[in-house]
Structure formats: structure tokens, C-alpha cells
Scaffold this active site. Sequence first.
Site, PDB file in Angstrom:
ATOM      1  N   ASP A  81      -0.343   7.331 -63.910  1.00 59.56           N
ATOM      2  CA  ASP A  81      -0.277   7.675 -65.356  1.00 59.56           C
ATOM      3  C   ASP A  81      -1.406   8.761 -65.943  1.00 59.56           C
ATOM      4  O   ASP A  81      -2.688   8.974 -65.523  1.00 59.56           O
ATOM      5  CB  ASP A  81      -0.923   6.101 -66.246  1.00 59.56           C
ATOM      6  CG  ASP A  81      -0.084   6.243 -67.384  1.00 59.56           C
ATOM      7  OD1 ASP A  81       0.695   6.992 -67.673  1.00 59.56           O
ATOM      8  OD2 ASP A  81      -0.466   5.016 -68.380  1.00 59.56           O
ATOM      9  N   HIS A  82      -0.905   9.578 -66.735  1.00 56.42           N
ATOM     10  CA  HIS A  82      -1.815  10.635 -67.562  1.00 56.42           C
ATOM     11  C   HIS A  82      -2.580  11.379 -66.642  1.00 56.42           C
ATOM     12  O   HIS A  82      -4.087  11.434 -66.597  1.00 56.42           O
ATOM     13  CB  HIS A  82      -2.700   9.846 -68.492  1.00 56.42           C
ATOM     14  CG  HIS A  82      -2.206   9.313 -69.576  1.00 56.42           C
ATOM     15  ND1 HIS A  82      -1.510   9.981 -70.497  1.00 56.42           N
ATOM     16  CD2 HIS A  82      -1.757   7.827 -69.830  1.00 56.42           C
ATOM     17  CE1 HIS A  82      -1.058   9.183 -71.516  1.00 56.42           C
ATOM     18  NE2 HIS A  82      -1.105   7.859 -71.007  1.00 56.42           N
ATOM     19  N   GLY A 179      -4.414   2.360 -77.387  1.00 59.40           N
ATOM     20  CA  GLY A 179      -5.868   1.349 -77.758  1.00 59.40           C
ATOM     21  C   GLY A 179      -5.277   0.597 -78.860  1.00 59.40           C
ATOM     22  O   GLY A 179      -4.097  -0.287 -78.818  1.00 59.40           O
ATOM     23  N   HIS A 206       4.401   5.355 -75.365  1.00 58.50           N
ATOM     24  CA  HIS A 206       3.127   4.882 -74.806  1.00 58.50           C
ATOM     25  C   HIS A 206       2.523   3.903 -75.916  1.00 58.50           C
ATOM     26  O   HIS A 206       3.086   4.052 -77.041  1.00 58.50           O
ATOM     27  CB  HIS A 206       2.303   5.985 -74.436  1.00 58.50           C
ATOM     28  CG  HIS A 206       2.829   6.654 -73.236  1.00 58.50           C
ATOM     29  ND1 HIS A 206       1.716   6.978 -72.421  1.00 58.50           N
ATOM     30  CD2 HIS A 206       3.928   7.086 -72.705  1.00 58.50           C
ATOM     31  CE1 HIS A 206       2.670   7.694 -71.244  1.00 58.50           C
ATOM     32  NE2 HIS A 206       3.639   7.705 -71.664  1.00 58.50           N
ATOM     33  N   THR A 231      -3.754  -1.939 -73.055  1.00 58.73           N
ATOM     34  CA  THR A 231      -4.642  -2.734 -73.937  1.00 58.73           C
ATOM     35  C   THR A 231      -4.526  -4.261 -73.847  1.00 58.73           C
ATOM     36  O   THR A 231      -5.191  -5.150 -73.521  1.00 58.73           O
ATOM     37  CB  THR A 231      -5.018  -2.271 -75.177  1.00 58.73           C
ATOM     38  OG1 THR A 231      -5.249  -0.888 -75.330  1.00 58.73           O
ATOM     39  CG2 THR A 231      -5.998  -2.980 -75.985  1.00 58.73           C
TER      40      THR A 231
HETATM   41  P1  13P Z   1      -1.846   0.769 -74.821  1.00 59.13           P
HETATM   42  O1  13P Z   1      -3.303   0.527 -74.040  1.00 59.13           O
HETATM   43  O2  13P Z   1      -2.121   1.073 -76.409  1.00 59.13           O
HETATM   44  O3  13P Z   1      -1.035  -0.348 -74.540  1.00 59.13           O
HETATM   45  O4  13P Z   1      -1.238   1.931 -74.201  1.00 59.13           O
HETATM   46  C1  13P Z   1      -1.149   2.128 -72.850  1.00 59.13           C
HETATM   47  C2  13P Z   1      -0.322   3.132 -72.365  1.00 59.13           C
HETATM   48  O5  13P Z   1       0.463   4.043 -73.229  1.00 59.13           O
HETATM   49  C3  13P Z   1      -0.551   3.748 -70.903  1.00 59.13           C
HETATM   50  O6  13P Z   1       0.068   4.907 -70.850  1.00 59.13           O
END
Ligand code: 13P
Length: 285
Positions: A81-82, A179, A206, A231
Site C-alpha cells: 500500500d502507498h 485516519g 481509501h 484504523t
Molecule cells: P483508514 O485508516 O482511514 O481506514 O484508511 C485505510 C486506508 O485507506 C489504507 O490504504
Amino acid sequence: MRARLDELVAGRLAVGAALPALSCYEFGTALAVVAAAEDAGVPVALLVPPAAARGRDGSRLIAALRTLADGASVPVSVQLDHATDVGLVLEAVAAGADAVLADGSKLPLEDNAALVARVRELTAGSGTVVEAELGDIAGDEDRALSVHAAGGTDPELVAGFVAASGAQLLAVSVGNVHGRYAGEPRLDWPLVAAVRERCPVPLALHGASGLPEGDLARAGAAGLGKVNVNTELRAAVLDATQELLPRARAAGDDVLTLEAARRAAAHRFTGSLLRTLTPAPQDAH
Ligand code: 13P
């Protein structure tokens, strides 16, 4: 069993549902997530946050998740991810990730597209599926800070960006944050529709933690084919740990009970998310 992330997403969208994608910083959480998906008989994606992928143990975690995914009775994808740097992408793919988010969303548009195109080029032939992100999603990917949504994805940029980058999935900014939501979350559904209309590849949502169930249930039918959650899953595991820790300590450092409670919390959370993302057939269209 092994699966291509874009095909999993397309399969879920075909039935008006979204693919759940959950962040796993360690193996115990991933075991619980996969078990919940197996119990429900639906596919799932395991997200490896860059903070977990970096460093000595990152490749080992990804390799372990690969083995877990391949041995599961439902299709499971393992996605880095990311990722903002190509080196991390290559290490993750070598370790067993079958998908990556090449995240250039903080870069100027052309540089964002160039990063994604470079990742496509470097992973060509490996079967790796590449997601891109267009538009700023506010918040921090690893900490549950409370933030307001940033400016949304510009629908007019979508088709050109996808063509230039070769993105196979597109993460969008439509009122979502990473978050916690400062105030009431408000997804911009007309913007989702406008982006979807112009986007030749499926969309990813996301920052799903904190969204009401109604939004999650609506995601698949609105074209948001993958829904990322971090989160709330972490919070469920941390809450279970905090609650049971005193008793586990009192019972002679009973780690078995503690670990079972942590896994049970992750399992329960995932099971409930899977049900929410899979509307009953009469609600799907
Ligand atoms: P949250 O932590 O807001 O659930 O976002 C998770 C996310 O988008 C991971 O790529």
C-alpha cells in the site's frame, strides 16, 4: 488461493459489492482476516503498509502473507500500500506482493503519472497489478489523526491520467480521509459518479474507517470496487488487547488467551465489514 487484484475487484463490482482490503502490520492480524474471509466465502485483499514493508522484516512479512494467501480457500491478494519509491515496490514484488499502490498523489500530475508508468514498466511480465492515486486524501496512513477531507479528484483529469500512467485501479479523493474524520464524514456521491463515468478502470475507496455502514454498503454499486480499512481494524485489536491485558497478566502472563482475543477481535471486525460490503442481492442495483 492466488488471484489478480483487478480481477477480484471486477468480480465484486459485477455483483454490486466491494472487495474489502485490510491493513496488516503483522501476521496474526492477517491470519484472522483471512479466516474471516474463508468463513464468509468471499475474497479479500491484505494491505501491507509501507511502514511495515520497509526495513529488515518487511520482505519476510510479505513472504509470509504470500504463503497465507496461496493456501487460503478463497482468493486473496497481497498488496503493497502507498509506496512512494520504486525500490520498495521492487522488493515487495520480489518478496511476493501481487499488487502495489504506486502513490504519487502528493506529486505534480505528470510526475504522479510518470511514477505509476515506471512501476508498470518495471513490473511488466510479473503479473503485478498497479493501483494509482489521483487527488489528495488528507490524513496519515499509519496514525489515526483527526482531519477534514482535502480537495477531491478532478473528474476532468481522470481519463488522461489513467491513459498516461497505465493505472489498473484508481484510488480517489471523494470526501474520504485516512485516519479519523473530523466531524461528520460526507462522501461526495455526485463526484464519485462523475469520476466513475470518466474512468476506464475500477475505483478504490481509501479511508473507510469511520464511514457509516450505509456508505460502505453503497460503495460497490457506485463503482468503488475496493474499500481500504486500517484504523478501525487496528482499534479493534488494540481495544481487545487493552481489555484483556490485566486479566492475562493476573493469570500468569497468559499470552495464549491474549493472542486469541486479539485474533477474535480482528476476525469479528473483518466478518462484519465483509457483510456490510456485500449487500443482499435485492439491494445491489
Ligand atoms: P483508514 O485508516 O482511514 O481506514 O484508511 C485505510 C486506508 O485507506 C489504507 O490504504
